[in-house]
Enzyme design. Structure first.
Site, PDB file in Angstrom:
ATOM      1  N   SER A 106     -10.721  -0.144   3.403  1.00 26.33           N
ATOM      2  CA  SER A 106      -9.961  -0.377   4.641  1.00 26.33           C
ATOM      3  C   SER A 106      -9.465   0.962   5.176  1.00 26.33           C
ATOM      4  CB  SER A 106      -8.756  -1.266   4.368  1.00 26.33           C
ATOM      5  OG  SER A 106      -9.162  -2.459   3.762  1.00 26.33           O
TER       6      SER A 106
ATOM      7  N   ARG B 143       0.844  -1.217   0.000  1.00 28.90           N
ATOM      8  CA  ARG B 143       0.000   0.000   0.000  1.00 28.90           C
ATOM      9  C   ARG B 143       0.873   1.258   0.000  1.00 28.90           C
ATOM     10  NH1 ARG B 143      -2.674  -3.812  -0.716  1.00 28.90           N
ATOM     11  NH2 ARG B 143      -4.503  -4.530   0.415  1.00 28.90           N
TER      12      ARG B 143
ATOM     13  N   GLU C 122      -4.898   4.324   6.269  1.00 27.76           N
ATOM     14  CA  GLU C 122      -4.622   4.110   4.849  1.00 27.76           C
ATOM     15  C   GLU C 122      -5.084   5.284   3.967  1.00 27.76           C
ATOM     16  OE1 GLU C 122      -5.011   0.071   3.069  1.00 27.76           O
ATOM     17  OE2 GLU C 122      -6.259   1.106   1.602  1.00 27.76           O
TER      18      GLU C 122
HETATM   19  P1  FAD Z   1      -8.472   9.283  -4.822  1.00 24.71           P
HETATM   20  O1  FAD Z   1      -9.107   8.874  -3.543  1.00 24.71           O
HETATM   21  O2  FAD Z   1      -9.158  10.296  -5.643  1.00 24.71           O
HETATM   22  O3  FAD Z   1      -6.993   9.768  -4.535  1.00 24.71           O
HETATM   23  C1  FAD Z   1      -6.132   8.993  -3.716  1.00 24.71           C
HETATM   24  C2  FAD Z   1      -4.758   9.672  -3.672  1.00 24.71           C
HETATM   25  O4  FAD Z   1      -4.179   9.660  -4.971  1.00 24.71           O
HETATM   26  C3  FAD Z   1      -4.825  11.133  -3.275  1.00 24.71           C
HETATM   27  O5  FAD Z   1      -3.649  11.430  -2.538  1.00 24.71           O
HETATM   28  C4  FAD Z   1      -4.814  11.884  -4.608  1.00 24.71           C
HETATM   29  O6  FAD Z   1      -4.273  13.178  -4.473  1.00 24.71           O
HETATM   30  C5  FAD Z   1      -3.927  10.984  -5.447  1.00 24.71           C
HETATM   31  N1  FAD Z   1      -4.218  10.957  -6.881  1.00 24.71           N
HETATM   32  C6  FAD Z   1      -5.398  10.624  -7.469  1.00 24.71           C
HETATM   33  N2  FAD Z   1      -5.264  10.627  -8.804  1.00 24.71           N
HETATM   34  C7  FAD Z   1      -3.985  10.988  -9.064  1.00 24.71           C
HETATM   35  C8  FAD Z   1      -3.232  11.171 -10.271  1.00 24.71           C
HETATM   36  N3  FAD Z   1      -3.769  10.981 -11.473  1.00 24.71           N
HETATM   37  N4  FAD Z   1      -1.935  11.556 -10.159  1.00 24.71           N
HETATM   38  C9  FAD Z   1      -1.374  11.762  -8.957  1.00 24.71           C
HETATM   39  N5  FAD Z   1      -2.036  11.606  -7.788  1.00 24.71           N
HETATM   40  C10 FAD Z   1      -3.319  11.206  -7.842  1.00 24.71           C
HETATM   41  N6  FAD Z   1      -7.638  -0.171  -2.248  1.00 24.71           N
HETATM   42  C11 FAD Z   1      -6.854  -1.255  -2.444  1.00 24.71           C
HETATM   43  O7  FAD Z   1      -5.628  -1.124  -2.571  1.00 24.71           O
HETATM   44  N7  FAD Z   1      -7.380  -2.508  -2.495  1.00 24.71           N
HETATM   45  C12 FAD Z   1      -8.706  -2.738  -2.369  1.00 24.71           C
HETATM   46  O8  FAD Z   1      -9.142  -3.879  -2.447  1.00 24.71           O
HETATM   47  C13 FAD Z   1      -9.557  -1.618  -2.155  1.00 24.71           C
HETATM   48  N8  FAD Z   1     -10.880  -1.796  -1.960  1.00 24.71           N
HETATM   49  C14 FAD Z   1     -11.678  -0.715  -1.720  1.00 24.71           C
HETATM   50  C15 FAD Z   1     -13.053  -0.934  -1.502  1.00 24.71           C
HETATM   51  C16 FAD Z   1     -13.898   0.132  -1.246  1.00 24.71           C
HETATM   52  C17 FAD Z   1     -15.366  -0.116  -1.030  1.00 24.71           C
HETATM   53  C18 FAD Z   1     -13.381   1.451  -1.223  1.00 24.71           C
HETATM   54  C19 FAD Z   1     -14.296   2.621  -1.003  1.00 24.71           C
HETATM   55  C20 FAD Z   1     -12.028   1.679  -1.422  1.00 24.71           C
HETATM   56  C21 FAD Z   1     -11.149   0.597  -1.668  1.00 24.71           C
HETATM   57  N9  FAD Z   1      -9.776   0.760  -1.858  1.00 24.71           N
HETATM   58  C22 FAD Z   1      -8.975  -0.322  -2.095  1.00 24.71           C
HETATM   59  C23 FAD Z   1      -9.180   2.111  -1.788  1.00 24.71           C
HETATM   60  C24 FAD Z   1      -9.262   2.900  -3.143  1.00 24.71           C
HETATM   61  O9  FAD Z   1     -10.327   2.444  -3.919  1.00 24.71           O
HETATM   62  C25 FAD Z   1      -7.985   2.773  -3.964  1.00 24.71           C
HETATM   63  O10 FAD Z   1      -6.886   3.229  -3.222  1.00 24.71           O
HETATM   64  C26 FAD Z   1      -8.073   3.556  -5.285  1.00 24.71           C
HETATM   65  O11 FAD Z   1      -6.928   3.315  -6.067  1.00 24.71           O
HETATM   66  C27 FAD Z   1      -8.211   5.066  -5.083  1.00 24.71           C
HETATM   67  O12 FAD Z   1      -8.504   5.634  -6.351  1.00 24.71           O
HETATM   68  P2  FAD Z   1      -9.197   7.053  -6.479  1.00 24.71           P
HETATM   69  O13 FAD Z   1      -9.208   7.419  -7.922  1.00 24.71           O
HETATM   70  O14 FAD Z   1     -10.521   7.047  -5.818  1.00 24.71           O
HETATM   71  O15 FAD Z   1      -8.172   7.968  -5.686  1.00 24.71           O
HETATM   72  P1  NAP Z   2      -9.870 -11.060   4.523  1.00 23.81           P
HETATM   73  O1  NAP Z   2      -9.945 -12.073   3.438  1.00 23.81           O
HETATM   74  O2  NAP Z   2     -10.923 -11.068   5.596  1.00 23.81           O
HETATM   75  O3  NAP Z   2      -8.437 -11.145   5.223  1.00 23.81           O
HETATM   76  C1  NAP Z   2      -8.087 -10.256   6.282  1.00 23.81           C
HETATM   77  C2  NAP Z   2      -6.693  -9.752   6.041  1.00 23.81           C
HETATM   78  O4  NAP Z   2      -5.786 -10.826   6.154  1.00 23.81           O
HETATM   79  C3  NAP Z   2      -6.578  -9.200   4.662  1.00 23.81           C
HETATM   80  O5  NAP Z   2      -6.644  -7.825   4.751  1.00 23.81           O
HETATM   81  C4  NAP Z   2      -5.285  -9.754   4.121  1.00 23.81           C
HETATM   82  O6  NAP Z   2      -4.236  -8.791   4.051  1.00 23.81           O
HETATM   83  C5  NAP Z   2      -4.850 -10.798   5.110  1.00 23.81           C
HETATM   84  N1  NAP Z   2      -4.832 -12.111   4.414  1.00 23.81           N
HETATM   85  C6  NAP Z   2      -5.876 -12.909   4.110  1.00 23.81           C
HETATM   86  N2  NAP Z   2      -5.442 -14.042   3.517  1.00 23.81           N
HETATM   87  C7  NAP Z   2      -4.096 -13.930   3.434  1.00 23.81           C
HETATM   88  C8  NAP Z   2      -3.074 -14.774   2.926  1.00 23.81           C
HETATM   89  N3  NAP Z   2      -3.360 -15.979   2.396  1.00 23.81           N
HETATM   90  N4  NAP Z   2      -1.793 -14.336   3.000  1.00 23.81           N
HETATM   91  C9  NAP Z   2      -1.500 -13.150   3.534  1.00 23.81           C
HETATM   92  N5  NAP Z   2      -2.423 -12.308   4.030  1.00 23.81           N
HETATM   93  C10 NAP Z   2      -3.706 -12.705   3.996  1.00 23.81           C
HETATM   94  O7  NAP Z   2      -9.800  -9.590   3.887  1.00 23.81           O
HETATM   95  P2  NAP Z   2     -10.932  -8.683   3.275  1.00 23.81           P
HETATM   96  O8  NAP Z   2     -11.114  -7.501   4.137  1.00 23.81           O
HETATM   97  O9  NAP Z   2     -12.120  -9.492   2.903  1.00 23.81           O
HETATM   98  O10 NAP Z   2     -10.231  -8.161   1.941  1.00 23.81           O
HETATM   99  C11 NAP Z   2      -9.926  -9.058   0.904  1.00 23.81           C
HETATM  100  C12 NAP Z   2      -8.820  -8.472   0.052  1.00 23.81           C
HETATM  101  O11 NAP Z   2      -9.242  -7.236  -0.509  1.00 23.81           O
HETATM  102  C13 NAP Z   2      -7.554  -8.161   0.844  1.00 23.81           C
HETATM  103  O12 NAP Z   2      -6.446  -8.396   0.043  1.00 23.81           O
HETATM  104  C14 NAP Z   2      -7.692  -6.695   1.157  1.00 23.81           C
HETATM  105  O13 NAP Z   2      -6.450  -6.033   1.280  1.00 23.81           O
HETATM  106  C15 NAP Z   2      -8.436  -6.161  -0.069  1.00 23.81           C
HETATM  107  N6  NAP Z   2      -9.254  -4.998   0.283  1.00 23.81           N
HETATM  108  C16 NAP Z   2      -8.622  -3.819   0.441  1.00 23.81           C
HETATM  109  C17 NAP Z   2      -9.343  -2.676   0.782  1.00 23.81           C
HETATM  110  C18 NAP Z   2      -8.654  -1.340   0.892  1.00 23.81           C
HETATM  111  O14 NAP Z   2      -9.331  -0.342   0.978  1.00 23.81           O
HETATM  112  N7  NAP Z   2      -7.352  -1.302   0.901  1.00 23.81           N
HETATM  113  C19 NAP Z   2     -10.707  -2.751   0.970  1.00 23.81           C
HETATM  114  C20 NAP Z   2     -11.316  -3.996   0.837  1.00 23.81           C
HETATM  115  C21 NAP Z   2     -10.578  -5.124   0.486  1.00 23.81           C
HETATM  116  P3  NAP Z   2      -3.959  -7.806   2.812  1.00 23.81           P
HETATM  117  O15 NAP Z   2      -4.849  -6.669   3.009  1.00 23.81           O
HETATM  118  O16 NAP Z   2      -2.532  -7.469   3.006  1.00 23.81           O
HETATM  119  O17 NAP Z   2      -4.222  -8.529   1.539  1.00 23.81           O
END
Ligand code: FAD
Ligand code: NAP
Length: 339
Positions: free
Chosen positions: A239, A166, A335
């Site tokens: 998250s 991340r 995050e």
């Molecule tokens: P924004 O929120 O608009 O911006 C995020 C950051 O990036 C800000 O600092 C902004 O200034 C910067 N930014 C945006 N666009 C640019 C650009 N073109 N150039 C330079 N800087 C820029 N994230 C995960 O990693 N894994 C997941 O599974 C995941 N699941 C999610 C589920 C839900 C329901 C939600 C709401 C969020 C989730 N996220 C997840 C977080 C998010 O969706 C991601 O981080 C996504 O990439 C953010 O994109 P955005 O366009 O909305 O960015």
């Molecule tokens: P989950 O399956 O309930 O698991 C809980 C956490 O344990 C996850 O966040 C994941 O870490 C870790 N995990 C699970 N299985 C693993 C494995 N085999 N090896 C190493 N780490 C493991 O998680 P969840 O909330 O439903 O999310 C599922 C996936 O979507 C995850 O990868 C999560 O990161 C991603 N997600 C991200 C966001 C976001 O906003 N960043 C939001 C929703 C979902 P990791 O997060 O490091 O993968």
């Protein structure tokens, strides 16, 4: 297309938490020329600029006294194809999930585990988006960005991006580069990642024997729809905390009190703990204070039940952090990008 600067614009439709703050100025950039024009005007007028995509990784805690530049550039294309390995490119403002679906429709594999992540292509490198055992660094082929300090176009390789969990060089240097377009190296042959969470089980339950990238995408999308709140219905930014990586000694110490500790050993010798599990053990699951709350199904997701302010969300997050530190000795890192 001329660019309009809207004054005192509500950012509620521009962030998935649904926080109602105002931008001093708001503009949409549809192409590189508009990006350059907006940045140049802002410099002349001595106005700071905040770039946003889908606003799905932002927490606004106050009005934004800046030009908020919303990336609305569209376009996706195949750059090269040797019959097996295919490089695709998309503009920063392309919505992420439709881009993933487009790549699958071309018969290309690699992005399927990253299905249903909200936001835009341009923001994906910011935190090296990841889910279900895949991060964009695994399929990254390069990106083009504008250096906001020099005005020059820069090409970034995988190495330049310094992706981590991340994390990236972009996240560590906020506001330095504006990402214009991103390239991915995809493949016509599936290399399936099914060992993470309940993905394999879901495919088996669906009776799918010949696993395809589209089937994985569909399975992950259905799992996500069950567990995660839809921002269109309940404000959230996914998250709210990163999963902390702690020492083996600390993990073992916690395990003496909590034998069911959810922990994943890492290649570097640390142990990744599931932050959502820690928060749930501490009793925060489903907790609600006014309109700020913790999701009832996934404790890692903070939710806005309607009219919570960003400051209220941040206050709740800080109290959860303090509680987890006191109970487990684990420091949780937020995050989303807090403004
Ligand atoms: P924004 O929120 O608009 O911006 C995020 C950051 O990036 C800000 O600092 C902004 O200034 C910067 N930014 C945006 N666009 C640019 C650009 N073109 N150039 C330079 N800087 C820029 N994230 C995960 O990693 N894994 C997941 O599974 C995941 N699941 C999610 C589920 C839900 C329901 C939600 C709401 C969020 C989730 N996220 C997840 C977080 C998010 O969706 C991601 O981080 C996504 O990439 C953010 O994109 P955005 O366009 O909305 O960015
Ligand atoms: P989950 O399956 O309930 O698991 C809980 C956490 O344990 C996850 O966040 C994941 O870490 C870790 N995990 C699970 N299985 C693993 C494995 N085999 N090896 C190493 N780490 C493991 O998680 P969840 O909330 O439903 O999310 C599922 C996936 O979507 C995850 O990868 C999560 O990161 C991603 N997600 C991200 C966001 C976001 O906003 N960043 C939001 C929703 C979902 P990791 O997060 O490091 O993968």
């Amino acid at each position: 297309m001329t660019m309009q600067w809207q004054e005192h614009a509500s950012l509620k439709p521009f962030n998935t938490f649904g926080i109602d703050v105002k931008a001093r100025w708001l503009a949409q950039a549809h192409n590189d020329a508009q990006v350059r024009s907006a940045l140049e005007s802002a410099i002349q007028r001595q106005i700071p600029v905040l770039v946003i995509g889908g606003g799905s990784n932002m927490l606004f805690t106050r009005d934004v006294d800046a030009l908020v530049l919303h990336m609305a550039s569209r376009g996706r294309r195949i750059c090269s194809d040797d019959g097996e390995r295919v490089v695709v490119e998309a503009e920063a403002g392309e919505p992420w999930h439709p881009f993933v679906q487009w790549s699958l429709a071309q018969g290309l594999c690699g992005l399927e585990n990253l299905s249903l992540i909200p936001g835009t292509v341009g923001a994906a490198p910011m935190q090296n988006v990841g889910a279900y055992g895949v991060e964009i660094k695994d399929v990254f082929a390069g990106l083009t960005a504008l250096d906001r300090q020099t005005g020059e176009l820069c090409e970034f390789t995988l190495e330049h991006c310094a992706f981590g969990y991340r994390d990236s060089v972009f996240k560590r240097n906020p506001g330095r580069w504006l990402i214009l377009r991103v390239r991915f190296l995809l493949s016509r042959t599936l290399s399936a990642h099914l060992d993470y969470g309940p993905v394999r089980q879901r495919l088996q339950e669906q009776g799918i024997e010949a696993v395809t990238a589209q089937a994985i995408s569909d399975a992950i999308s259905s799992i996500r729809r069950e567990k995660l709140p839809d921002p269109a219905e309940l404000g959230n930014a996914g998250s709210f905390f990163k999963n902390p990586v702690v020492s083996v000694a600390l993990a073992e110490q916690i395990r003496t009190h909590y034998p069911n500790l959810v922990a994943y050993p890492q290649a570097d010798g640390g142990v990744k703990l599931a932050a959502g599990w820690l928060i749930e053990q501490a009793g925060w699951k489903g907790h609600r204070e006014g309109d700020a709350g913790v999701h009832r199904l996934q404790s890692l997701v903070l939710v806005n039940h309607g009219l919570a302010s960003g400051a209220q969300m941040q206050d709740l997050a800080q109290r959860i952090q303090a509680d987890i530190l006191e109970r487990f000795g684990v420091a949780l890192e937020m995050e989303p990008n807090v403004y």
